[in-house]
Design an enzyme around this catalytic site. Structure first.
Site, PDB file in Angstrom:
ATOM      1  N   LYS A  92      -6.065 -42.633  14.615  1.00  0.00           N
ATOM      2  CA  LYS A  92      -6.457 -41.616  15.612  1.00  0.00           C
ATOM      3  C   LYS A  92      -7.899 -41.170  15.362  1.00  0.00           C
ATOM      4  O   LYS A  92      -8.465 -41.451  14.289  1.00  0.00           O
ATOM      5  CB  LYS A  92      -5.494 -40.425  15.523  1.00  0.00           C
ATOM      6  CG  LYS A  92      -5.498 -39.724  14.177  1.00  0.00           C
ATOM      7  CD  LYS A  92      -4.323 -38.762  14.023  1.00  0.00           C
ATOM      8  CE  LYS A  92      -4.324 -38.134  12.635  1.00  0.00           C
ATOM      9  NZ  LYS A  92      -3.070 -37.414  12.349  1.00  0.00           N
ATOM     10  N   ARG A 137       5.249 -26.952  13.501  1.00  0.00           N
ATOM     11  CA  ARG A 137       4.235 -27.261  14.495  1.00  0.00           C
ATOM     12  C   ARG A 137       4.910 -28.027  15.632  1.00  0.00           C
ATOM     13  O   ARG A 137       5.375 -27.456  16.578  1.00  0.00           O
ATOM     14  CB  ARG A 137       3.122 -28.078  13.806  1.00  0.00           C
ATOM     15  CG  ARG A 137       1.873 -28.224  14.574  1.00  0.00           C
ATOM     16  CD  ARG A 137       0.825 -29.003  13.788  1.00  0.00           C
ATOM     17  NE  ARG A 137       1.239 -30.367  13.491  1.00  0.00           N
ATOM     18  CZ  ARG A 137       0.461 -31.290  12.933  1.00  0.00           C
ATOM     19  NH1 ARG A 137      -0.766 -31.001  12.574  1.00  0.00           N
ATOM     20  NH2 ARG A 137       0.898 -32.516  12.720  1.00  0.00           N
ATOM     21  N   TYR A 142     -35.120 -23.289   8.402  1.00  0.00           N
ATOM     22  CA  TYR A 142     -34.786 -22.003   9.025  1.00  0.00           C
ATOM     23  C   TYR A 142     -34.355 -20.966   7.986  1.00  0.00           C
ATOM     24  O   TYR A 142     -33.621 -21.295   7.043  1.00  0.00           O
ATOM     25  CB  TYR A 142     -33.617 -22.180   9.993  1.00  0.00           C
ATOM     26  CG  TYR A 142     -33.940 -22.948  11.252  1.00  0.00           C
ATOM     27  CD1 TYR A 142     -34.780 -22.410  12.209  1.00  0.00           C
ATOM     28  CD2 TYR A 142     -33.361 -24.192  11.483  1.00  0.00           C
ATOM     29  CE1 TYR A 142     -35.055 -23.108  13.379  1.00  0.00           C
ATOM     30  CE2 TYR A 142     -33.635 -24.896  12.644  1.00  0.00           C
ATOM     31  CZ  TYR A 142     -34.482 -24.355  13.593  1.00  0.00           C
ATOM     32  OH  TYR A 142     -34.744 -25.038  14.732  1.00  0.00           O
ATOM     33  N   MET A 173     -30.283 -29.039  12.978  1.00  0.00           N
ATOM     34  CA  MET A 173     -29.500 -29.901  13.857  1.00  0.00           C
ATOM     35  C   MET A 173     -29.814 -31.379  13.615  1.00  0.00           C
ATOM     36  O   MET A 173     -28.929 -32.220  13.652  1.00  0.00           O
ATOM     37  CB  MET A 173     -29.767 -29.527  15.321  1.00  0.00           C
ATOM     38  CG  MET A 173     -28.769 -30.150  16.271  1.00  0.00           C
ATOM     39  SD  MET A 173     -29.075 -29.736  17.998  1.00  0.00           S
ATOM     40  CE  MET A 173     -28.772 -27.989  18.033  1.00  0.00           C
TER      41      MET A 173
HETATM   42  C1  PLP Z   1      -2.579 -37.862  11.103  1.00  0.00           C
HETATM   43  C2  PLP Z   1      -1.137 -38.051  10.850  1.00  0.00           C
HETATM   44  C3  PLP Z   1      -0.693 -38.857   9.795  1.00  0.00           C
HETATM   45  C4  PLP Z   1      -1.632 -39.473   8.769  1.00  0.00           C
HETATM   46  O1  PLP Z   1      -1.917 -38.559   7.748  1.00  0.00           O
HETATM   47  P1  PLP Z   1      -2.861 -38.952   6.504  1.00  0.00           P
HETATM   48  O2  PLP Z   1      -2.822 -37.771   5.640  1.00  0.00           O
HETATM   49  O3  PLP Z   1      -4.207 -39.212   7.078  1.00  0.00           O
HETATM   50  O4  PLP Z   1      -2.275 -40.175   5.892  1.00  0.00           O
HETATM   51  C5  PLP Z   1       0.663 -39.095   9.684  1.00  0.00           C
HETATM   52  N1  PLP Z   1       1.537 -38.539  10.553  1.00  0.00           N
HETATM   53  C6  PLP Z   1       1.143 -37.751  11.563  1.00  0.00           C
HETATM   54  C7  PLP Z   1       2.158 -37.155  12.478  1.00  0.00           C
HETATM   55  C8  PLP Z   1      -0.201 -37.453  11.733  1.00  0.00           C
HETATM   56  O5  PLP Z   1      -0.582 -36.652  12.729  1.00  0.00           O
END
Ligand code: PLP
Length: 337
Positions: free
Chosen positions: A34, A120, A233, A280
């Protein structure tokens, strides 16, 4: 000369995938790519992980999955986040995690998510399971920090899913895959470790992982500050004695965060501190002598760890990696195969 160059080493990705498979001891490895592969490039990383033995790819959204599908026609792809794009997902032969109460979409392979303590996504209990449910999943809140709570979650998951051992049960993320054998079940969804970044924010070598990403730039300006003169800055850094500083053309818009002031980078092979306010598009480094404009700077790689930057910034390696801006106007990205 480009402002900076990001290099992703697919050999390291394959090494980390094999390391995870070894730790998983028979469970499948599902590669989490992702957020454009945590900033590394989802398609390249996904392909390398599959070559090394991963059996599925996981993303957060249907759009991320469609991008993978265009390049990887045969890959098994799981969308882990909630979505309304079910028809598109079906058309693209994706699998969906169902993470909220309500109807389970038909005619598409589904993984039902249980909430065992993350608080969650996920259901409190499993419903009657239609035939298109192929997997049961949950997610650990403390696999990197609180083994007792993780053990409770593992136990809840085991109990709730015990009657469905014919389905694919998956719970572990990277931290659990590496260090909690009881969390393995049938498959593990691993992201961060695949990139060679430590889930515990320690040195990834401790877990046999190899960082895949390097980020390099150069000095675009070198100047001598006299006592009382400052750089950047807010005048956060004021020279106490004559001080050489170099300016690197990378700033917080590139992902070199403003709260990384004080972190170390390599300048011409030596560790130097970023000083003053990161702006930046530029950051200053303190030198111990005059160097040429064009001298090489390594922001990440060659022993400069994302985890140390994360410590300085009070965050985790995940956030540093995802924040590196690789769009063509900012950096070039090269793949080393
Ligand atoms: C992002 C995610 C993972 C991967 O987690 P890592 O700590 O990067 O290995 C696994 N399961 C779900 C549901 C996630 O959202």
């Amino acid at each position: 000369m480009h402002r900076s160059e990001i290099t992703v080493d697919l050999g390291a990705i394959r090494h980390n995938a094999r390391r995870l498979l070894e730790a998983l001891d028979g469970a499948e490895l599902w590669a989490v790519v992702k957020a454009d592969g945590y900033g590394h490039g989802a398609v390249d990383v996904g392909r390398a992980a599959l070559e090394a033995g991963a059996t599925a790819l996981c993303v957060a959204t249907v759009d991320e999955a469609l991008e993978l599908r265009r390049e990887l026609p045969d890959a098994r792809i799981l969308v882990m986040g909630p979505t309304e794009q079910v028809a598109e997902a079906r058309e693209a032969r994706l699998e969906l995690a169902v993470v909220r109460d309500g109807e389970i979409p038909p005619d598409i392979p589904v993984h039902l998510k249980l909430d065992t303590g993350m608080g969650r996504w996920g259901r409190a209990e499993l419903p009657e399971l239609p035939a298109n449910v192929v997997g049961l999943m949950s997610h650990l809140a403390t696999s990197d920090s609180d083994p007792d709570f993780a053990a409770q979650q593992i136990e809840r998951f085991r109990e709730a899913t015990e009657p469905y051992a014919h389905l694919t049960r998956h719970l572990a993320n990277s931290a659990a895959a590496l260090r909690i054998p009881e969390a393995r079940f049938d498959a593990a969804r691993c992201g961060i470790a695949l990139y060679g970044i430590s889930p515990y924010n320690t040195d990834p070598a401790e877990d046999g992982l190899r960082p895949a990403l390097s980020w390099r730039s150069h000095l675009a300006q070198v100047r001598l500050l006299q006592p009382g003169e400052s750089t950047g800055y807010g005048r956060w850094f004021v020279a106490e004695r004559p001080t050489w500083i170099g300016i690197v053309p990378v700033g917080y818009a590139d992902g070199f965060r403003r709260d990384m002031t004080g972190t170390e980078v390599l300048v011409d092979g030596e560790r130097r501190r970023a000083v003053g306010t990161v702006s930046m598009d530029a950051v200053a480094v303190e030198l111990d002598r005059e160097l040429e404009v064009g001298a090489p700077v390594t922001l990440i790689g060659d022993g400069i760890l994302i985890e140390r930057h994360a410590d300085i910034a009070g965050t985790i390696g995940y956030e540093i990696a995802c924040g590196i801006e690789s769009s063509p106007g900012r950096a070039t990205r090269a793949i080393r195969d």
